[in-house]
Design an enzyme around this catalytic site. Structure first.
Site, short mmCIF file in Angstrom:
data_model
loop_
_atom_site.label_atom_id
_atom_site.label_comp_id
_atom_site.label_asym_id
_atom_site.label_seq_id
_atom_site.Cartn_x
_atom_site.Cartn_y
_atom_site.Cartn_z
N ARG A 115 0.82 -1.10 0.29
CA ARG A 115 0.00 -0.01 -0.03
C ARG A 115 0.75 1.46 0.06
O ARG A 115 0.55 2.28 -0.40
CB ARG A 115 -0.88 0.14 1.18
CG ARG A 115 -2.23 0.24 0.90
CD ARG A 115 -3.33 0.10 2.14
NE ARG A 115 -2.42 -0.43 3.41
CZ ARG A 115 -2.85 -0.91 4.52
NH1 ARG A 115 -4.09 -0.88 4.69
NH2 ARG A 115 -2.16 -1.28 5.47
N GLU B 13 11.77 -21.36 23.23
CA GLU B 13 12.40 -20.01 22.88
C GLU B 13 12.55 -19.32 24.17
O GLU B 13 11.84 -19.38 25.12
CB GLU B 13 11.21 -19.19 21.91
CG GLU B 13 10.79 -19.95 20.63
CD GLU B 13 9.93 -19.28 19.80
OE1 GLU B 13 10.35 -18.67 18.72
OE2 GLU B 13 8.77 -19.33 19.91
N ASP C 151 0.08 -21.69 17.06
CA ASP C 151 1.30 -21.06 16.37
C ASP C 151 2.37 -21.82 16.02
O ASP C 151 3.14 -21.59 15.00
CB ASP C 151 1.72 -19.88 17.48
CG ASP C 151 2.94 -18.79 16.89
OD1 ASP C 151 2.74 -18.56 15.72
OD2 ASP C 151 3.61 -18.75 17.82
N HIS D 229 4.69 -26.27 12.98
CA HIS D 229 5.99 -26.84 13.15
C HIS D 229 6.42 -27.99 13.56
O HIS D 229 7.15 -29.11 13.36
CB HIS D 229 6.84 -25.51 13.77
CG HIS D 229 6.76 -24.15 13.07
ND1 HIS D 229 6.42 -24.12 12.01
CD2 HIS D 229 6.82 -23.29 13.83
CE1 HIS D 229 6.63 -22.70 11.51
NE2 HIS D 229 6.59 -22.06 12.82
C1 BG6 Z 1 7.03 -18.66 13.81
C2 BG6 Z 1 6.12 -18.40 15.01
O1 BG6 Z 1 6.37 -19.43 12.98
O2 BG6 Z 1 8.17 -19.32 14.44
C3 BG6 Z 1 6.83 -17.53 16.14
O3 BG6 Z 1 4.95 -17.84 14.70
C4 BG6 Z 1 8.20 -18.25 16.46
O4 BG6 Z 1 6.05 -17.34 17.17
C5 BG6 Z 1 8.89 -18.52 15.26
O5 BG6 Z 1 8.93 -17.46 17.26
C6 BG6 Z 1 10.17 -19.45 15.69
O6 BG6 Z 1 11.16 -19.96 14.57
P1 BG6 Z 1 12.59 -19.90 14.68
O7 BG6 Z 1 12.85 -20.18 13.16
O8 BG6 Z 1 13.16 -18.68 15.29
O9 BG6 Z 1 12.50 -21.16 15.42
#
Ligand code: BG6
Length: 484
Positions: free
Chosen positions: A51, A216, A235, A240
């Site tokens: 945008r 994390e 999430d 993942h």
């Molecule tokens: C993302 C999530 O898909 O993956 C985040 O939305 C998360 O919340 C991230 O922090 C983690 O990715 P990586 O590669 O840093 O382990």
């Protein structure tokens, strides 16, 4: 070891949301690195579309600043940066209106690969797909790339799939799960299927259990509004962690080809048993060590959303019956560590009477940091004094074993974008996979919502709620240490 960079063919890549956070932080720096390595040819064109009312020069300035901010200075030599900026362009566009679309069409060339990266919220996917189609911008072989969150539940994921399917065939749709682009994740398949050593033992008869941890240290700062609607289950687990579980648990595909691999992953998701409430621990971080609580981070004092999940998952098939998979993921934990542990069973009988320890081989696959694998084996402790046994790791840290190149390997986004250009969908999720994953997570989330289940508190910088440890203790097992 000399690296082999095979250039991809010339392409036009349009990044919708090209001025956004993901584009600045990951996509554009990643494309620059591939360009600098010679993988992206100078004939390629990358067009930002968003945008923001800027022109080509404005976009180039924005990208230059992003490269400086997100890449080490040693990678940003003037010459390379200038050459890269030279392949960039920009078109201001109204995703839901008509402005900018004819200009975008005018930028597209014939006879090159066309890719459209939807780095925007899912509410715009339909509008973009429809306009690309109606304005005849996307040609026959065009590809679209979509980011998670791919839906909020099964119903919305189905609706998104249906919307995209109105304008694009499944073989044109690349649903990114960046975990599949991580070096070690692909290595997992190499280790399983290119060696004779592991696959014969890869089953309930020999594997005691599997652990998948994605811990994390970051909180949800800055993304609170999205995250509080999602939580760790949507999430991280639905995508993942489930993808990692699939790669560990799947049957050997006949070929390393998109549908062969994705068919096997889908079978795993469909074999997952519903999870009993007693097999899940939900947590939410509370303030400690100068770090704010989850509720303060998301500015919702009554939030019941989880920032941590640990669960015991059963894969109900011949290979895995009786071998549980334990998954855990959380924010604001003690360390940033993603790893998979495959714990083998103890030998059925010990011939070493003096040895009182429990001996079992363990394959640890580290996704980050220090990508690599190690396998613990039991040997005799050197020296006199009888037959004392000790566990030692056979260590394979990729950066050490393969030299500096491994440490500088393309990151997940870079690799996946190059796969889009090459037209290889192996590491992307198919529509039915995403739907099956939601079909498994939906009832779990619905049960929490119905009970108004409150997550258990855990302190920032800890290993999560005590109950997560108990989940394994009760089965006579323990989580791997959170030491990177
Ligand atoms: C993302 C999530 O898909 O993956 C985040 O939305 C998360 O919340 C991230 O922090 C983690 O990715 P990586 O590669 O840093 O382990």
């Amino acid at each position: 070891m000399a690296s082999r960079v095979i250039p991809v063919e010339a392409f036009d890549l349009v990044i919708f949301g090209g001025t956004g956070d993901l584009a600045r932080r990951k996509i554009l720096p990643g494309l620059y690195r591939r360009f600098r390595d010679g993988q992206i040819p100078p004939e390629a064109r990358i067009v930002g579309a968003a945008r923001t009312e800027i022109d080509d020069a404005g976009f180039r300035a924005l990208v230059e600043a992003a490269l400086k901010e997100f890449l080490p200075a040693r990678l940003c030599e003037r010459e390379s940066v200038e050459a890269f900026l030279g392949i960039l362009g920009y078109v201001p566009i109204d995703a839901k209106g008509e402005a900018g679309w004819p200009e975008l069409k005018a930028r597209m060339r014939e006879g090159v690969v066309q890719a459209f990266y939807f780095s925007v919220g899912p509410s715009l996917f339909g509008a973009l797909a429809e306009r690309l189609h109606r304005h005849e911008i996307a040609g026959e072989g065009a590809r679209i790339v979509v980011e998670k969150p791919f839906g909020h539940n099964l119903e919305t994921a189905r609706a998104l799939n249906a919307t995209l399917a109105e304008h694009f065939d499944e073989h044109q749709i690349y649903r990114i799960d960046h975990y599949l682009g991580k070096e070690t994740v692909q290595n997992l398949m190499a280790v399983r299927f290119a060696n004779m050593l592991f696959e014969p033992l890869w089953k309930n008869q020999y594997v005691d259990h599997v652990q998948i941890t994605v811990a994390e240290t970051v909180g949800v700062g800055g993304r609170g509004a999205y995250y509080d609607q999602a939580g760790a289950m949507r999430d991280m687990v639905q995508n993942h962690l489930m993808q990692l579980l699939c790669l560990i648990a799947m049957e050997p595909p006949a070929r390393f080809e998109p549908d062969a691999v994705r068919d096997e992953k889908l079978k795993v998701i469909r074999a997952l048993e519903p999870v009993a409430p007693g097999d899940i621990v939900r947590g939410q971080y509370r303030a400690a060590g100068g770090m704010a609580s989850y509720r303060d981070d998301v500015e919702n004092p009554e939030s019941l959303t989880e920032s941590f999940v640990a669960m015991k998952v059963k894969v109900a098939n011949w290979r895995w019956n009786g071998t549980p998979f334990y998954l855990r993921t959380g924010k604001r934990m003690k360390a940033r560590l993603s790893e998979i542990i495959v714990r083998f069973k103890e030998p059925p009988h010990s011939i070493f009477e003096e040895d009182t320890g429990h001996r079992a081989n363990e394959l640890r696959i580290r996704l980050q940091p220090n990508e690599g694998m190690d396998l613990t084996v039991t040997i005799k402790e050197p020296g006199p004094g009888g037959m004392r046994l000790v566990d030692v790791p056979l260590d394979m840290t990729f950066a050490e074993a393969l030299g500096a190149e491994a440490a500088d390997a393309p990151d997940a986004y870079e690799r996946l974008i190059m796969d889009v250009i090459r037209g290889n969908q192996t590491l992307f999720m198919r529509g039915d996979e995403v739907e099956a994953a939601w079909a498994w997570t939906d009832p779990i989330i619905a049960a929490w919502e119905k009970r108004e289940d409150a997550p258990l508190p855990y302190e920032c910088g800890s290993t999560g709620p005590e109950e997560a440890a108990i989940l394994l203790h009760r089965d006579g097992r323990r989580w791997g240490d959170l030491t990177p």
